[in-house]
Design a protein around this motif. Sequence first.
Motif, short mmCIF file in Angstrom:
data_model
loop_
_atom_site.label_atom_id
_atom_site.label_comp_id
_atom_site.label_asym_id
_atom_site.label_seq_id
_atom_site.Cartn_x
_atom_site.Cartn_y
_atom_site.Cartn_z
N GLN A 120 0.83 -1.21 0.00
CA GLN A 120 0.00 0.00 0.00
C GLN A 120 0.86 1.26 0.00
O GLN A 120 0.46 2.29 -0.51
CB GLN A 120 -0.94 -0.01 1.22
N ASP A 123 2.39 1.62 -3.63
CA ASP A 123 1.44 1.45 -4.75
C ASP A 123 1.62 2.49 -5.85
O ASP A 123 1.18 2.29 -6.97
CB ASP A 123 -0.02 1.38 -4.27
N ALA A 138 -0.20 6.60 2.98
CA ALA A 138 -0.87 5.29 2.99
C ALA A 138 -1.71 5.13 4.25
O ALA A 138 -2.79 4.52 4.20
CB ALA A 138 0.17 4.18 2.87
N GLY A 142 -5.60 4.52 3.90
CA GLY A 142 -6.16 3.29 4.45
C GLY A 142 -7.14 3.54 5.60
O GLY A 142 -7.63 2.60 6.21
#
Length: 282
Positions: A120, A123, A138, A142
């Motif tokens: 993540q 990415d 991230a 998230g």
Amino acid sequence: MFADLHLHTCHSDGTYTPEELVREAVRHGLAAIAVTDHDTVAGCRSVGEMAVAAGLGFVAGTEITAEWDGRELHVLGYFVDPEHEGLRGAMERAQDVRRERVRDMVGLLQAQGVLLKVEQVFDDGTCRAPGRPHVARALVKGGHCKTLDEAFERYLKRGRPAWVPKETMAVERALELIHAAGGLAVLAHPALNRDDTLVERLAGLGLDGLECLHPKHNRAAAQRYEAMAASLGLAVTGGSDCHGRRKNRQTMGTVKMPMAWVDRLRTRHAAGRGPVDRPAME
Ligand code: AMP
Ligand code: FE
Ligand code: FE
Ligand code: ZN
């Protein structure tokens, strides 16, 4: 006619793509720009091509993370050859170390019950130099934190649970690499080091210039560094250190480096400062 010689893209921790960066530079009426991503020269070619196509002056650059006396220093390299093998190799190693640090941070976050995965953080395929800003983004993306500030305050700041110290190259090595790649080495945002005696000592090690204009420098600091540069025979530079859009603001356009300084920097570079075996001058 002004220039901005300190700009980041998504190749490091900026948010702008090369195209967006050049578009913003044009929008702000800049006459010349340099791209200075942390520990990478990956954006130099694309930004350079687009800048030239848009009629802007362009200087290839980088901002190398280095260390001296246990202190983190940022050394800007201007006019470096992005294809130089020694420079590329050293940057690839620095990038490996950065990725390893991100893995360590994610491991510490997981130990805190924050279920973030390294994928993540990584990415965004264009970034070569990940660091805490990417982990913070991230965490926000998230849903683990509401804001980047919260991510730093709760987890990423020194002393917080996911803090991991940074391993970087010695400043002597950074200067050597920039010179070997044909560039000029300029100390970035000296005020952030909180120790002006560093400047003279770095000049003794081959530093070529000093970043006098920076958003973190007030007018008095800028004048102090200009005077210091004059007395040590260093070039003067300036830039906004723009990382794109942050907190819905961006810093491009807030620092105006006179084009005459760019011309002086070019002249100095053309005069042969840079190569490893350069003769002593001045
Ligand atoms: P690193 O080099 O990986 O240790 O990360 C340092 C970067 O994190 C710097 O470029 C800072 O701009 C950024 N940073 C530090 N504190 C914050 C914060 N509270 N919010 C957003 N970015 C931050
Ligand atoms: Fe940065
Ligand atoms: Fe910096
Ligand atoms: Zn920077």
